[in-house]
Design a protein around this motif. Structure first.
Motif, PDB file in Angstrom:
ATOM      1  N   ASP A 195      57.629  38.618  72.740  1.00  7.68           N
ATOM      2  CA  ASP A 195      57.619  37.276  73.345  1.00  7.68           C
ATOM      3  C   ASP A 195      57.961  36.217  72.304  1.00  7.68           C
ATOM      4  O   ASP A 195      58.771  35.325  72.548  1.00  7.68           O
ATOM      5  CB  ASP A 195      56.232  37.012  73.954  1.00  7.68           C
ATOM      6  CG  ASP A 195      56.073  35.596  74.470  1.00  7.68           C
ATOM      7  OD1 ASP A 195      56.353  35.365  75.659  1.00  7.68           O
ATOM      8  OD2 ASP A 195      55.678  34.712  73.682  1.00  7.68           O
ATOM      9  N   HIS A 199      61.242  33.687  72.313  1.00  5.56           N
ATOM     10  CA  HIS A 199      61.135  32.226  72.322  1.00  5.56           C
ATOM     11  C   HIS A 199      62.063  31.608  71.274  1.00  5.56           C
ATOM     12  O   HIS A 199      62.787  30.670  71.554  1.00  5.56           O
ATOM     13  CB  HIS A 199      59.690  31.779  72.029  1.00  5.56           C
ATOM     14  CG  HIS A 199      58.818  31.740  73.243  1.00  5.56           C
ATOM     15  ND1 HIS A 199      59.059  30.899  74.289  1.00  5.56           N
ATOM     16  CD2 HIS A 199      57.714  32.451  73.568  1.00  5.56           C
ATOM     17  CE1 HIS A 199      58.131  31.088  75.229  1.00  5.56           C
ATOM     18  NE2 HIS A 199      57.300  32.032  74.814  1.00  5.56           N
ATOM     19  N   HIS A 246      55.720  39.057  82.001  1.00  6.29           N
ATOM     20  CA  HIS A 246      56.652  38.101  82.614  1.00  6.29           C
ATOM     21  C   HIS A 246      58.016  38.390  82.021  1.00  6.29           C
ATOM     22  O   HIS A 246      58.133  39.151  81.060  1.00  6.29           O
ATOM     23  CB  HIS A 246      56.226  36.648  82.358  1.00  6.29           C
ATOM     24  CG  HIS A 246      56.040  36.294  80.908  1.00  6.29           C
ATOM     25  ND1 HIS A 246      57.080  36.094  80.034  1.00  6.29           N
ATOM     26  CD2 HIS A 246      54.911  36.150  80.164  1.00  6.29           C
ATOM     27  CE1 HIS A 246      56.608  35.814  78.832  1.00  6.29           C
ATOM     28  NE2 HIS A 246      55.293  35.861  78.874  1.00  6.29           N
ATOM     29  N   HIS A 384      59.938  31.649  79.556  1.00  9.45           N
ATOM     30  CA  HIS A 384      59.423  32.665  80.485  1.00  9.45           C
ATOM     31  C   HIS A 384      60.148  32.572  81.829  1.00  9.45           C
ATOM     32  O   HIS A 384      60.575  31.494  82.229  1.00  9.45           O
ATOM     33  CB  HIS A 384      57.932  32.437  80.749  1.00  9.45           C
ATOM     34  CG  HIS A 384      57.076  32.606  79.527  1.00  9.45           C
ATOM     35  ND1 HIS A 384      55.716  32.525  79.564  1.00  9.45           N
ATOM     36  CD2 HIS A 384      57.384  32.860  78.231  1.00  9.45           C
ATOM     37  CE1 HIS A 384      55.222  32.717  78.346  1.00  9.45           C
ATOM     38  NE2 HIS A 384      56.218  32.907  77.524  1.00  9.45           N
TER      39      HIS A 384
HETATM   40 ZN   LIG Z   1      55.654  33.270  75.628  1.00 11.69          ZN
END
Ligand SMILES: [Zn+2]
Length: 423
Positions: A195, A199, A246, A384
């Motif tokens: 994640d 980003h 997600h 996301h």
């Molecule tokens: Zn995140």
């Protein structure tokens, strides 16, 4: 039962990383397993999604609606933590089964369980993040850390990538140690660097000419090696689930929804500074919390609450048409507007937002109350996404166990059905 989580990895990335040969072991699992696109929670935030994954419940039942929340009766923000989770994680309802749980977000501070728990982010003090505490010295020896220090990325991408790699290696070392040293029925291991990587470097992942492209792929190669190792360690009767909480997509622009509420007279801040939610004034009809939760400033619910219960519905309708008309370059910003009762149910329904917004592709909703402009662009390259998490179930003949379009709240029941089937 083995559960491997890859935070923020979209269905499409699993498809391409396995077909490109970056994740060869996972590709092998896909050959005869079930591979589905999965819906995240609404909003698509890790703390909410993982709380649903481990409890099988929706936010109205587990009480976690966002990364931050207001302390009831105030405008003060706090991090909901593991003690605020109102539903039991599966490891507490599995009877006599023993679990090893590593790095599930929002499981800090640790609570006693039959097994081992190492909290995921946000974990402020490592001594409260490891159960049983006699494991702390061993993990310290490995230089184990809960999360990569994302602040480094703001200073130097190389520093951030080095820390990311170090965090991953120690996580893998910790899993190896606990796999061998513990007796367990359920082993859950979550990788969260994915994640962070997306980003900051979604553009590098997408662009093969980008200077960090290979480094991004290498992170996935290392995770795939760990998956391969786990495959070798598994016995014939073992079940394996892989999933994300997600999805992800390119971030084109940040949209500051509290700015939009201010601009349109719904949000009025006192003393003009607008630095903080505690400056919300009594002429406020509604405000937003990250990333896309809208709250009516209801009398009796908030210190400066001024909307009378009888007027709430009219304010909600005004908010719906307000957000419906929000556009950037003639493109609608909001794809769907959910009323709370459409998406949530349960005892804690009244603690949640009144509306939740879902944006169109690439548009990143933010509730920064200090924002000075409606549209913005920060350091993040990825955001996301709600509808494209993934789920993989290893082995033939499991199609009927997995709904056509599963959601994060289905994982506990899928896991239980798999275990029953193998009995
Ligand atoms: Zn995140």
């Amino acid at each position: 039962m083995i559960i491997i989580g890859l935070d923020g990895v979209p269905y499409g990335a699993i498809k391409s990383l396995t077909s490109m040969g970056v994740m060869k072991n996972l590709a092998h699992i896909l050959e005869d397993g079930v591979f589905r696109q999965m819906a995240s929670s609404i909003p698509e935030v890790s703390s909410v999604a993982w709380s649903s994954i481990i409890t099988g419940r929706n936010p109205g039942e587990h009480g976690i609606y966002g990364f931050m929340d207001l302390t009831p009766g105030t405008y003060r923000l706090h991090f909901p933590n593991f003690f605020n989770l109102k539903a039991s994680p599966f490891w507490n309802t599995d009877g006599s089964k023993r679990s090893v749980i590593i790095n599930v977000p929002s499981t800090y501070p640790v609570r006693e369980l039959n097994g081992v728990l190492i909290s995921g982010f946000v974990a402020l003090n490592i001594n409260k993040a490891i159960y049983p505490p006699d494991l702390i010295p061993k993990l310290m020896e490995m230089d184990y850390q809960i999360d990569v220090d994302s602040n480094r990325a703001h200073k130097s991408m190389n520093l951030f990538l080095r820390d990311l790699d170090k965090t991953l290696k120690a996580r893998i070392e910790a899993y190896r140690y606990l796999w061998n040293s513990e007796q367990w029925d359920t082993f859950m291991l979550v990788f969260t660097g994915t994640d962070r990587l997306f980003h900051f470097l979604w553009d590098a992942y997408m662009d093969s000419a980008h200077r960090y492209h290979e480094i991004v792929l290498d992170h996935f190669r290392q995770i795939d090696e760990a998956i391969g190792e786990i495959l070798h360690r598994m016995e014939d009767n073992d079940n394996l689930l892989l999933l994300s909480d997600h999805g992800f997509e390119a971030l084109d622009v940040d949209v500051n929804i509290n700015y939009y509420l201010r601009e349109n007279g719904f949000l009025r801040l006192t003393d003009g500074t607008g630095e903080n939610f505690t400056n919300i004034g009594s002429r406020t009809k509604a405000f937003a919390l990250d990333p896309s939760r809208i709250y009516v400033n209801l009398e009796g619910r908030y210190p400066a609450g001024s909307v009378k219960p009888g007027d709430k519905e009219r304010v909600i309708e005004d908010l719906i048409s307000l957000f419906d008309s929000l556009e950037i370059d003639t493109i609608k910003v909001i794809k769907r507007i959910f009323r709370s009762q459409e998406i949530y149910h349960g005892t804690y329904l009244d603690q949640g937002p009144d509306l939740v917004l879902l944006s169109n592709k690439g548009l990143n909703l933010r509730a920064n109350i200090k924002a000075k402009t409606l549209f913005d662009k920060g350091i993040f390259k990825g955001k996301h996404s709600q509808d494209n998490a993934f789920l993989v179930v290893k082995g033939r003949g499991n199609e009927a166990i997995v709904p056509e379009m599963p959601t994060v709240a289905d994982i506990v029941s899928i896991k239980d059905k798999l275990i029953l089937k193998r009995r």
